[in-house]
Design an enzyme around this catalytic site. Structure first.
Site, PDB file in Angstrom:
ATOM      1  CG  HIS A  49      -1.748   1.246   1.348  1.00  0.00           C
ATOM      2  ND1 HIS A  49      -2.638   1.706   0.403  1.00  0.00           N
ATOM      3  CD2 HIS A  49      -1.753   2.170   2.350  1.00  0.00           C
ATOM      4  CE1 HIS A  49      -3.169   2.844   0.810  1.00  0.00           C
ATOM      5  NE2 HIS A  49      -2.639   3.152   1.985  1.00  0.00           N
ATOM      6  CG  HIS A  73       0.475   7.220   3.903  1.00  0.00           C
ATOM      7  ND1 HIS A  73       1.022   6.318   3.021  1.00  0.00           N
ATOM      8  CD2 HIS A  73      -0.816   6.820   4.076  1.00  0.00           C
ATOM      9  CE1 HIS A  73       0.113   5.428   2.676  1.00  0.00           C
ATOM     10  NE2 HIS A  73      -1.019   5.702   3.291  1.00  0.00           N
ATOM     11  CD  GLU A  77      -4.548   5.826  10.505  1.00  0.00           C
ATOM     12  OE1 GLU A  77      -5.736   5.498  10.586  1.00  0.00           O
ATOM     13  OE2 GLU A  77      -4.049   6.317   9.470  1.00  0.00           O
ATOM     14  CG  ASP A  78      -2.286   1.771  10.281  1.00  0.00           C
ATOM     15  OD1 ASP A  78      -3.216   2.154  11.003  1.00  0.00           O
ATOM     16  OD2 ASP A  78      -2.336   1.773   9.048  1.00  0.00           O
ATOM     17  CG  ASP A 140      -4.506   6.508   1.979  1.00  0.00           C
ATOM     18  OD1 ASP A 140      -3.941   5.426   2.202  1.00  0.00           O
ATOM     19  OD2 ASP A 140      -5.530   6.883   2.574  1.00  0.00           O
ATOM     20  CG  ASP A 260     -21.458  15.327 -23.582  1.00  0.00           C
ATOM     21  OD1 ASP A 260     -22.476  14.620 -23.434  1.00  0.00           O
ATOM     22  OD2 ASP A 260     -20.950  15.981 -22.656  1.00  0.00           O
TER      23      ASP A 260
END
Length: 715
Positions: A49, A73, A77-78, A140, A260
């Site tokens: 990821h 990133h 958090e994890d 993400d 269109d």
């Protein structure tokens, strides 16, 4: 999709050959270690990821700081890594970006709408500080969408709809057409599976026909390029499923009326050639004037530039054609990332107009922190189409669809908006509530004596105008409250001094007020004038503990009924204010409610979702709740269309009696040979009792309808 570090490194070096690969290796090493034992819902190693996210950032050609932050990133958090540790290892810049992304994901236990609003607010705040935070968040979300199949249906649908409502529109606001398209295409499939299947099947049936039509037109336009020796590429496409769905819903039409549906995009080497091609195409084929748009001369607020036109061929085929330069195409695809300058950091973005809307939203939130209203306002601004209107001198003003001359006036200048008296649209004098259309020429009439009205809030369409009008009205109201409060206080203090022979000077009294209430005199006056602060005997004893307060204070009750209502409602921060129930929505105990301060009638209680509160002045909205101990009878009136049979009135009155309700009035009106209308007024104590009675009414055999009539709640 990047799945190995060496692929990521090669991608970064392909556009930045002096990139700090040591930094990237270190970031990858930390991420791989932190996520070592974790797996995704797809059962893949978790490190796939952050690698994919970093790969998307590299596709945008972002600097190594952004790519490294993309790798890291999810670490804070994890995993057990703290933001302090990330800062010590990678420095403050990367740590701030990682923390910005982390804070967006850290949402407490709100209800779903509050959680959405909180997430959105954090995203916008983080973005205005460093736009790289939202670029990482979009990357993400894109990879999460690509692996959505691994989740259960309910989760897939929720995430997909959130993507359509928030993430894709943010990408659009930032001019990132490619990101917006990818997010929408995946999300539509999961958010609206039945509609996706239906449209997909219809398009599939037209696929062979469409490709043949596009191929023929493509060959003809290639001939034009060759004839004029113009360098260019021609791309063809069938309109995207979600775009077709939106058009069908918006215009209530069938697929054959989507003009269109088939489109060609010509990418050439200069602006001059764009206009030359447009002129040649308009000469060779009939075009639809209303569908011709010049976004080169009049670029969109997100930086998008292109010429759009729709032509009709000799066999009645309709095609949208877009013409742009290579640079315009790059900006249309990449948006705010297109001009990324890794050598200069992010300073070049400080004055980028694409971020101004986000800054305006933060200011709006400061003035009105209600999360649900913030979410509604932002989503409305994000998803609404834009229109392009002109000043008499030809300057283009971009507004949201549904905007009025008032919105136009505030877009020109705040003072023009404040003193707007009228407007000419296409040289015709029109009411200020008139909805503007693209290509309108608007001329604002101003007067130094003209000022905003609260009624303007009912029909303005833009956040900027709404914010300015509400601010002006609040300022005006504050002045009225200040003057009223000062008079009340002056009367009280004069009586106090006279009765008790007080020798306090004005400064000493100000000091007491400041020490007691922690506010200055201006706010003290406003609180008194708006009834937020009531100067009764008890409060004055607190202010002047050495003396007794006067017996007569200017506070009164309006009626016995108001007093009963007052006991039923708990008002946050207010005492002794007149309370009435709104007749427009007739709230009953058990409904979610909101209070609205009126100029002359006290506090009006509305249902929380009352349509009359949609354009309310936010400063007048007050938090209220039901007093669960107190009871109060509500009169409700209903019309029941039922069979005209003997005993029907007895059946209906029996239902109310069984549910301990008192009938105030009941009558019958014949409306056809076999049906009649029973008009009944009865009392209930709360929504539970009302819902039980209505449920029993619905059990009446062959009942046709039950409709509530609006009525005052007081009886």
């Amino acid at each position: 999709m990047v799945k190995r570090f060496f692929e990521l490194q090669e991608k970064v070096l392909s556009y930045h050959n002096k990139a700090n690969t040591t930094l990237l290796k270190k970031a990858y090493s930390v991420a791989a270690d932190a996520h070592l034992t974790q797996k995704r819902a797809t059962n893949e190693p978790f490190i796939i990821h952050p690698l994919s996210v970093a790969g998307t950032l590299a596709d945008m050609k972002l600097d190594e700081i952004s790519v490294a932050a993309g790798l890291l990133h999810d670490v804070v958090e994890d995993t057990d890594y703290t933001i302090g540790k990330i800062e010590s290892m990678f420095g403050k810049e990367i740590a701030d970006i990682v923390w910005g992304v982390t804070k967006i994901s850290k949402i407490s236990h709100f209800d779903p709408e509050d959680a959405k609003a909180e997430t959105l607010k954090k995203m916008i705040i983080a973005m205005t500080n460093d736009v790289r935070v939202i670029l990482i968040k979009l990357a993400d979300r894109l990879h999460n969408m690509a692996t959505l199949e691994a989740l259960n249906e309910e989760k897939r649908k929720r995430i997909a709809r959130e993507t359509l409502e928030i993430y894709a529109p943010i990408a659009f606001r930032l001019g990132m057409g490619k990101m917006k398209t990818e997010l929408e295409d995946i999300a539509f499939k999961y958010a609206y599976p039945e509609e996706y299947e239906r449209i997909n099947n219809e398009i599939e049936h037209k696929q062979k026909w469409a490709m043949q039509k596009l191929g023929n037109l493509k060959d003809e336009i290639a001939g034009i390029l060759k004839q004029y020796k113009i360098t260019g590429e021609i791309h063809s496409r069938i309109k995207r499923d979600i775009s077709i769905y939106r058009k069908l819903m918006r215009q209530n039409i069938t697929l054959d009326r989507v003009y269109d549906l088939l489109a060609l995009r010509i990418i050439t080497d200069s602006v001059e050639n764009c206009y030359l091609l447009m002129g040649e195409i308009h000469q060779r084929w009939q075009y639809i004037p209303a569908r011709w748009r010049d976004f080169i001369a009049n670029q969109k607020s997100n930086g998008y530039q292109s010429i759009h036109t729709t032509i009709i061929t000799s066999d009645a085929g309709k095609f949208e054609i877009q013409i742009r330069t290579g640079e315009m195409h790059r900006i249309a695809e990449e948006g705010i990332a297109a001009h990324w300058q890794y050598k200069e950091g992010i300073n070049f973005l400080e004055n980028d107009e694409r971020l101004q809307w986000f800054r305006d939203m933060i200011e709006a939130h400061k003035e009105n922190p209600n999360p649900k209203e913030f979410l509604s306002q932002v989503k409305g601004d994000l998803t609404t189409n834009e229109i392009y209107v002109f000043t008499p001198k030809g300057k283009v003003i971009t507004l949201k669809k549904g905007a009025t001359p008032i919105d136009f006036a505030f877009a020109i200048h705040t003072e023009v908006g404040f003193h707007c008296k009228g407007a000419y649209v296409n040289e015709q004098l029109v009411p200020l509530r008139t909805k503007l259309q693209s290509s309108d020429v608007v001329d604002i009439i101003t007067s130094k004596n003209a000022n905003p009205s609260a009624d303007w809030l009912k029909y303005v369409g833009t956040s900027r105008a709404r914010k300015k009008i509400a601010g002006y009205i609040q300022k005006k109201e504050n002045l009225i409250y200040w003057e009223k409060g000062k008079k009340i206080w002056g009367k009280i203090i004069r009586e106090y001094k006279k009765k008790h022979n007080l020798k306090f000077n004005e400064d000493a009294i100000k000091d007491r007020i400041n020490d007691t209430y922690r506010i200055d005199m201006d706010n003290f006056y406003r609180d008194i004038g708006s009834n937020k602060r009531v100067l009764d005997k008890k409060s004055l004893k607190v202010l002047f503990p050495e003396l007794s307060a006067p017996e007569v204070i200017p506070v009164k009750r309006s009626s016995k009924k108001t007093s009963q209502v007052y006991k039923l409602i708990i008002v946050d921060g207010y005492k002794d204010i007149d309370i009435l129930f709104a007749r427009c929505c007739n709230p009953i105990k058990g409904d979610k409610i909101t209070g609205y301060i009126t100029h002359s009638r006290g506090l009006m209680i509305h249902k929380e979702n009352c349509s009359n509160l949609k354009n309310a002045v936010q400063s007048r909205l007050k938090e209220v709740s039901w007093n669960e101990i107190a009871d109060f009878p509500y009169l409700v009136k209903y019309d029941l269309v039922v069979p005209d049979k003997p005993g029907m009135l007895n059946s209906i009155s029996g239902i109310t009696s069984e549910n301990n309700s008192n009938i105030k009035k009941i009558g019958i009106e014949k409306i056809s040979q076999s049906m009649c209308k029973v008009k009944i007024s009865f009392e209930v104590k709360d929504t539970n009792q009302l819902n039980k009675i209505l449920s029993d009414f619905k059990k009446i055999k062959h009942i046709d309808s039950i409709v509530r009539r609006k009525t005052p709640v007081q009886n």
